[in-house]
Structure formats: structure tokens, C-alpha cells
Design a protein around this motif. Structure first.
Motif, PDB file in Angstrom:
ATOM      1  N   ARG A 112       0.836  -1.209   0.000  1.00  0.00           N
ATOM      2  CA  ARG A 112       0.000   0.000   0.000  1.00  0.00           C
ATOM      3  C   ARG A 112       0.868   1.256   0.000  1.00  0.00           C
ATOM      4  NH1 ARG A 112      -2.932  -3.379   3.569  1.00  0.00           N
ATOM      5  NH2 ARG A 112      -2.029  -2.356   5.403  1.00  0.00           N
ATOM      6  N   GLU A 113       1.987   1.194   0.724  1.00  0.00           N
ATOM      7  CA  GLU A 113       2.910   2.336   0.731  1.00  0.00           C
ATOM      8  C   GLU A 113       3.503   2.551  -0.663  1.00  0.00           C
ATOM      9  OE1 GLU A 113       4.191   5.546   2.163  1.00  0.00           O
ATOM     10  OE2 GLU A 113       3.585   4.170   3.775  1.00  0.00           O
ATOM     11  N   LEU A 114       3.844   1.468  -1.325  1.00  0.00           N
ATOM     12  CA  LEU A 114       4.381   1.550  -2.680  1.00  0.00           C
ATOM     13  C   LEU A 114       3.336   2.134  -3.629  1.00  0.00           C
ATOM     14  CD1 LEU A 114       7.156   0.619  -3.855  1.00  0.00           C
ATOM     15  CD2 LEU A 114       5.997  -1.435  -4.648  1.00  0.00           C
ATOM     16  N   GLU A 115       2.094   1.727  -3.453  1.00  0.00           N
ATOM     17  CA  GLU A 115       0.997   2.246  -4.277  1.00  0.00           C
ATOM     18  C   GLU A 115       0.857   3.752  -4.112  1.00  0.00           C
ATOM     19  OE1 GLU A 115      -1.218   2.144  -6.888  1.00  0.00           O
ATOM     20  OE2 GLU A 115      -2.266   0.400  -6.095  1.00  0.00           O
ATOM     21  N   ARG A 116       0.891   4.218  -2.871  1.00  0.00           N
ATOM     22  CA  ARG A 116       0.752   5.659  -2.627  1.00  0.00           C
ATOM     23  C   ARG A 116       1.954   6.431  -3.164  1.00  0.00           C
ATOM     24  NH1 ARG A 116      -1.429   3.666   2.329  1.00  0.00           N
ATOM     25  NH2 ARG A 116       0.632   3.754   3.300  1.00  0.00           N
ATOM     26  N   ALA A 117       3.138   5.897  -2.913  1.00  0.00           N
ATOM     27  CA  ALA A 117       4.358   6.624  -3.287  1.00  0.00           C
ATOM     28  C   ALA A 117       4.499   6.765  -4.799  1.00  0.00           C
ATOM     29  CB  ALA A 117       5.578   5.914  -2.706  1.00  0.00           C
ATOM     30  N   PHE A 118       4.033   5.753  -5.538  1.00  0.00           N
ATOM     31  CA  PHE A 118       4.176   5.786  -6.995  1.00  0.00           C
ATOM     32  C   PHE A 118       2.829   5.965  -7.692  1.00  0.00           C
ATOM     33  CE2 PHE A 118       8.134   3.878  -5.662  1.00  0.00           C
ATOM     34  CZ  PHE A 118       9.055   4.435  -6.538  1.00  0.00           C
ATOM     35  N   ALA A 119       1.903   6.640  -7.022  1.00  0.00           N
ATOM     36  CA  ALA A 119       0.609   6.927  -7.641  1.00  0.00           C
ATOM     37  C   ALA A 119       0.811   7.794  -8.882  1.00  0.00           C
ATOM     38  CB  ALA A 119      -0.295   7.637  -6.636  1.00  0.00           C
ATOM     39  N   ASP A 120      -0.077   7.604  -9.859  1.00  0.00           N
ATOM     40  CA  ASP A 120      -0.025   8.390 -11.101  1.00  0.00           C
ATOM     41  C   ASP A 120       1.319   8.248 -11.812  1.00  0.00           C
ATOM     42  OD1 ASP A 120      -2.609   9.386 -10.569  1.00  0.00           O
ATOM     43  OD2 ASP A 120      -1.750  10.902  -9.238  1.00  0.00           O
ATOM     44  N   LEU A 121       1.836   7.035 -11.830  1.00  0.00           N
ATOM     45  CA  LEU A 121       3.076   6.776 -12.561  1.00  0.00           C
ATOM     46  C   LEU A 121       2.846   7.098 -14.038  1.00  0.00           C
ATOM     47  CD1 LEU A 121       5.888   5.551 -11.832  1.00  0.00           C
ATOM     48  CD2 LEU A 121       5.002   3.361 -12.631  1.00  0.00           C
ATOM     49  N   PRO A 122       3.742   7.853 -14.666  1.00  0.00           N
ATOM     50  CA  PRO A 122       3.526   8.205 -16.082  1.00  0.00           C
ATOM     51  C   PRO A 122       3.380   6.963 -16.951  1.00  0.00           C
ATOM     52  CG  PRO A 122       5.339   9.472 -15.148  1.00  0.00           C
ATOM     53  CD  PRO A 122       4.983   8.434 -14.133  1.00  0.00           C
ATOM     54  N   LYS A 123       2.498   7.048 -17.929  1.00  0.00           N
ATOM     55  CA  LYS A 123       2.341   5.955 -18.891  1.00  0.00           C
ATOM     56  C   LYS A 123       3.306   6.177 -20.045  1.00  0.00           C
ATOM     57  CE  LYS A 123      -2.462   4.682 -17.945  1.00  0.00           C
ATOM     58  NZ  LYS A 123      -2.533   5.366 -16.662  1.00  0.00           N
ATOM     59  N   ASN A 124       4.078   5.159 -20.344  1.00  0.00           N
ATOM     60  CA  ASN A 124       5.033   5.272 -21.446  1.00  0.00           C
ATOM     61  C   ASN A 124       5.016   3.988 -22.262  1.00  0.00           C
ATOM     62  OD1 ASN A 124       6.295   3.535 -19.682  1.00  0.00           O
ATOM     63  ND2 ASN A 124       8.239   4.633 -19.616  1.00  0.00           N
ATOM     64  N   GLU A 125       5.882   3.897 -23.247  1.00  0.00           N
ATOM     65  CA  GLU A 125       5.938   2.738 -24.126  1.00  0.00           C
ATOM     66  C   GLU A 125       7.053   1.796 -23.684  1.00  0.00           C
ATOM     67  OE1 GLU A 125       3.840   2.050 -26.581  1.00  0.00           O
ATOM     68  OE2 GLU A 125       2.720   3.892 -26.142  1.00  0.00           O
ATOM     69  N   ALA A 126       6.787   0.498 -23.815  1.00  0.00           N
ATOM     70  CA  ALA A 126       7.829  -0.488 -23.538  1.00  0.00           C
ATOM     71  C   ALA A 126       8.956  -0.343 -24.556  1.00  0.00           C
ATOM     72  CB  ALA A 126       7.248  -1.898 -23.589  1.00  0.00           C
ATOM     73  N   VAL A 127      10.161  -0.674 -24.127  1.00  0.00           N
ATOM     74  CA  VAL A 127      11.327  -0.566 -25.003  1.00  0.00           C
ATOM     75  C   VAL A 127      11.357  -1.764 -25.950  1.00  0.00           C
ATOM     76  CG1 VAL A 127      13.841  -0.418 -25.105  1.00  0.00           C
ATOM     77  CG2 VAL A 127      12.604   0.641 -23.204  1.00  0.00           C
ATOM     78  N   THR A 128      11.576  -1.504 -27.217  1.00  0.00           N
ATOM     79  CA  THR A 128      11.763  -2.578 -28.197  1.00  0.00           C
ATOM     80  C   THR A 128      13.137  -2.420 -28.829  1.00  0.00           C
ATOM     81  OG1 THR A 128      10.709  -1.248 -29.928  1.00  0.00           O
ATOM     82  CG2 THR A 128       9.312  -2.782 -28.709  1.00  0.00           C
ATOM     83  N   TYR A 129      13.757  -3.549 -29.137  1.00  0.00           N
ATOM     84  CA  TYR A 129      15.100  -3.543 -29.713  1.00  0.00           C
ATOM     85  C   TYR A 129      15.065  -4.199 -31.088  1.00  0.00           C
ATOM     86  CZ  TYR A 129      16.636  -2.500 -24.970  1.00  0.00           C
ATOM     87  OH  TYR A 129      16.812  -1.915 -23.737  1.00  0.00           O
ATOM     88  N   LEU A 130      15.649  -3.531 -32.051  1.00  0.00           N
ATOM     89  CA  LEU A 130      15.759  -4.075 -33.401  1.00  0.00           C
ATOM     90  C   LEU A 130      17.241  -4.283 -33.695  1.00  0.00           C
ATOM     91  CD1 LEU A 130      13.156  -1.763 -35.191  1.00  0.00           C
ATOM     92  CD2 LEU A 130      12.803  -4.092 -34.336  1.00  0.00           C
ATOM     93  N   LEU A 131      17.771  -5.370 -33.164  1.00  0.00           N
ATOM     94  CA  LEU A 131      19.194  -5.657 -33.291  1.00  0.00           C
ATOM     95  C   LEU A 131      19.403  -6.835 -34.230  1.00  0.00           C
ATOM     96  CD1 LEU A 131      20.284  -5.427 -29.541  1.00  0.00           C
ATOM     97  CD2 LEU A 131      20.296  -3.622 -31.255  1.00  0.00           C
ATOM     98  N   GLY A 132      20.270  -6.663 -35.188  1.00  0.00           N
ATOM     99  CA  GLY A 132      20.599  -7.753 -36.088  1.00  0.00           C
ATOM    100  C   GLY A 132      21.616  -8.688 -35.466  1.00  0.00           C
ATOM    101  N   GLU A 133      21.693  -9.896 -35.989  1.00  0.00           N
ATOM    102  CA  GLU A 133      22.679 -10.853 -35.511  1.00  0.00           C
ATOM    103  C   GLU A 133      24.062 -10.533 -36.085  1.00  0.00           C
ATOM    104  OE1 GLU A 133      22.548 -13.204 -33.337  1.00  0.00           O
ATOM    105  OE2 GLU A 133      20.395 -13.201 -32.941  1.00  0.00           O
TER     106      GLU A 133
END
Length: 446
Positions: A204-225
């Protein structure tokens, strides 16, 4: 988001996932936070940016000097450390359980509004540059840098992970601020709580402390072999003053997700992970070439490398290298014996208790699954999978995934005295000479 491993987890309104490992035997709580940003996201020419960002986070939040932040952590009975990997920056906090709520609030303040003071930036940038300069005195670091710089030339894995003197000096404070804004959000943070949690109060403390966490995009990697080559190649990092020759033999390794990684790691443990292993017996016990020798089969989202390292004397460096090359080829083509596999399985099964003896040790592998994409099944069924590993399947997987391709032998020592014996012992397809005090410039010219 559903946890990818068995075990307790929570999904809060503001925090996508919190992994939980409880242990109330000691009044200590560990909070571990994964920021999905690392070396891969460093701009070209600004390698080391992720490392400098972590340093500035440790300098404290806005309105609190680095000294005051350190004093506040000490007053809570807390510690703060970090690691920076290719894809994840991991923040470790440990605190007396009675002060855990206060620590969570302090950490939330830090991540929401880091100080990013120019004086801290200049000081830590200079510190990292000074650290980068010491690579000339670290034979292991020189060999590793030479290997990745050559074996993965023109590939993201070939860039200097922690930065070089030149790249660290080019980093700008505004770029670090933008990097933090991109990393601080609901899709690029994973939380873990371990230890004396006493119900759900800290959630519950974690929930309050990080309330309204910004929404962002997950990181994607386009790496060739990496484009695989053929033959054996030599690189000598010239250090005329060395009588011990740090030696690294590198070849193809694993890729996360599509390889039978656990079976290959069991085989590698039999090959080079124990005192009774083939490598140790041949290099140390039988011939006395070196005191120790290790083998690592690394994995990443693109195919990583298998590396064998040791430090023989200059007079036996060529013979040792030839033997290492022979042993590596035999391992990649044939795998291990039934007796060696049985010994490795017993070693891993007996040692597993030490890997999970504390709550934080149980938490970290689960975070690796969530943040790095390691197979959850290997975590959940580790003991069963190790027990059930069969010799034929293990050796077939080793042969299919590790054999073939080019190999790179790296030596740190006197190029003039090593060149002839190494050419005779290895018959390489190419030889590259790098100077220990200008390795980045030399790699750029290759």
C-alpha cells in the motif's frame, strides 16, 4: 500484467507488477527496482550514458544534496547500490524493516525528481573518465574490450559498454534528463520486495508513493545478428612489461529465447565450472599452465559468446592457447562425458540451496525473467530440469548451438615475443595488434 514466474506477485493501480519474496527471520526489507534502460540505448558516441545516469540517481533527489541524501539513507539504516546492464539498470535498496515505509517514500521522491545538479554531473563524469583511463592497467578488461570490439565489430555488442574516455566526455546533462524521463514510466519499471514484509502494508505504501506513474511505451530492440565468419583469428594487446599472458578464447554463444540454454549451461559447468572439470584438470592439474581457468557461455537477445579465460606464463602461453583451442573445439563438437555430466548435475543440485537461501536471492532470478526475458520455466522447474537432463540431448544441443563459426584468441602481453610462438601453435587466419594505451583508437581503425 501477469508474473512470468511462480511465486507471489501483486498488480497495483499505479505499479504494473511487484514481485514478492517474504522472509521474516530478519528485520530487513529489500526493494529492487528495474529501470528498462541500459547500454544498448546509449547513443553512438556517448557510450557510458546509462552508467552516468545511474551515478546521478545515486546523488539524490532535487532539494537534497548528495551528502544529505547519503546521511538520510544512513539514518534509516539503508543502503543503495546499482548495476547497469545492456538492457536494465537495477537499483538495490536494503533497509531496516521498521523504516521501510520512509525508504519507499524517499525512493519515489528520487525517481520522480532526481537532482541532476550540474556540479554532481561534472564530478561524476570526471570520476567515470578517470575510471575508464585505468583500463590500461587491467588485463582482463583489456582482453574483454579487444574481444568484443573485434568479434562484434560494427555491432551494438562491440561498443564499449561502460564508455571510453572520449565517449564519456561527450555526454550532456540534458541528454541524461531526457533519458530519465523516457525510463520512468509504467511500462519500463519492474518492482520487487523481499524480506520482512509483514502483510501488505508496504504494498500500500508503494501504491501511494508511486501513484499516477507516467504511462510510457515499452522498449523494443531491433538488433541484427552478428555475421559469423570462419577460421581462427588472433588479437594481441601489446603490453611489453607482462610476464603473465591474460588469455581469452571466444566463440559463438547463446541467444535468449530460442536455445536450450539450461542444458548447455549444465554441460559448460561440467566442462569448465568445477575443479574436477575438463578445463581445470588439463590446464592446471596435469600441466600447470595456470592456476585457474574459467568458461562462460553468455546469452542475450542476440547471440552472445562463449569465452574461456586464463593467465599462463609467457613461456607456455602458446602451448596453453593451442590446448584451449583444442578443448573448446572438442567440447563444441562432442559435448561432455556421462561421468562429467553426472558430476555437474550433482554440483548444481547441491549448490542450489545457496542460490535461494535469502529472500533477495530468490527475488533476483524472478526479476531477470521479467526484465530480461529469460525462460520462466527454467526458474520454476530448475531442480527438475537439471535432474532430468539426458546426456544425448545435452550433447546434441551443445553441438547444434556452439559448434562452427569463427574463433578469436585474445592475448595481453608482449607482442614481439608472443607473435612467433602463437603463429606456430595456432596457424591463425589473421593477426591484429592493439596497443594497450590506445585500444579504442586502434579498434576504430580495424
Amino acid at each position: 500484467m501477469i508474473a512470468r514466474t511462480l511465486g507471489e506477485a501483486a498488480r497495483l493501480d499505479s505499479v504494473p507488477i511487484v514481485l514478492i519474496e517474504r522472509d521474516c527471520r530478519l528485520p530487513i526489507v529489500d526493494l529492487i527496482i528495474d529501470l528498462h534502460t541500459g547500454h544498448y540505448l546509449d547513443p553512438i558516441g556517448a557510450e557510458g550514458e546509462a552508467r552516468l545516469l545511474a551515478r546521478l540517481l545515486k546523488a539524490g533527489p532535487r532539494g537534497m544534496s548528495e551528502r544529505a541524501f547519503s546521511d538520510r539513507l544512513e539514518s534509516l539504516g539503508a543502503r543503495f547500490s546499482f548495476t547497469v546492464g545492456r538492457r536494465v539498470t537495477r537499483l538495490f535498496f536494503s533497509v531496516l524493516s521498521k523504516n521501510a515505509p520512509a525508504l519507499i517514500r524517499l525512493v519515489a521522491r528520487l525517481l520522480r525528481d532526481p537532482g541532476f545538479r550540474r556540479s554532481d554531473f561534472v564530478r561524476h563524469q570526471r570520476s567515470l573518465i578517470a575510471s575508464a583511463e585505468t583500463i590500461v592497467d587491467n588485463d582482463s578488461a583489456l582482453a574483454t574490450r579487444a574481444f568484443y570490439g573485434l568479434y562484434y565489430s560494427n555491432h551494438p555488442l562491440g561498443r564499449p559498454r561502460g564508455g571510453s574516455v572520449e565517449t564519456l566526455g561527450s555526454i550532456e546533462l540534458e541528454s541524461l534528463k531526457a533519458r530519465h524521463r523516457a525510463a520512468f514510466g509504467s511500462q519500463t519499471l519492474v518492482f520487487g520486495l523481499a524480506g520482512d514484509l509483514q502483510g501488505d502494508a508496504l504494498l500500500r505504501e508503494l501504491e501511494r508513493a508511486f501513484a499516477d506513474l507516467p504511462k510510457n511505451e515499452a522498449v523494443t530492440y531491433l538488433l541484427g545478428e552478428r555475421r559469423s565468419g570462419s577460421g581462427d583469428h588472433i588479437a594481441i594487446v601489446n603490453r611489453p612489461d607482462r610476464k603473465k599472458v591474460y588469455t581469452l578464447v571466444g566463440s559463438r554463444g547463446l541467444r535468449i529465447g530460442d536455445d536450450p540454454g539450461l542444458e548447455i549451461q549444465i554441460a559448460n559447468h561440467a566442462f569448465g565450472g568445477m575443479f574436477s572439470s575438463k578445463l581445470m584438470q588439463e590446464i592446471r592439474a596435469k600441466r600447470g599452465y595456470a592456476y585457474g581457468v574459467t568458461s562462460v557461455v553468455a546469452q542475450d537477445i542476440v547471440r552472445e559468446a562463449m569465452t574461456i579465460t586464463t593467465s599462463p606464463g609467457e613461456d607456455v602461453a602458446a602451448a596453453c592457447a593451442a590446448l584451449l583451442g583444442k578443448l573448446q573445439a572438442q567440447f563444441a563438437e562432442r559435448g561432455v562425458s556421462g561421468r562429467a555430466l553426472s558430476a555437474a548435475k550433482k554440483s548444481l543440485l547441491r549448490g542450489h540451496a545457496f542460490e535461494i537461501e535469502t529472500a533477495d536471492r530468490r527475488l533476483i532470478p524472478r526479476l531477470d525473467v521479467e526484465s530480461l526475458g529469460l525462460p520462466g520455466e527454467v526458474h520454476d522447474r530448475y531442480l527438475e530440469l537439471v535432474r532430468d537432463a539426458k546426456l544425448r540431448a545435452v550433447n546434441q544441443n551443445v553441438r547444434e548451438k556452439l559448434s562452427g563459426g569463427d574463433r578469436l584468441f585474445v592475448f595481453v602481453g608482449n607482442a614481439e615475443t608472443l607473435m612467433g610462438p602463437l603463429e606456430k601453435a595456432l596457424s591463425p587466419d589473421s593477426i591484429t595488434i592493439l596497443q594497450h594505451d590506445s585500444i579504442e583508437a586502434d579498434l576504430a581503425r580495424v
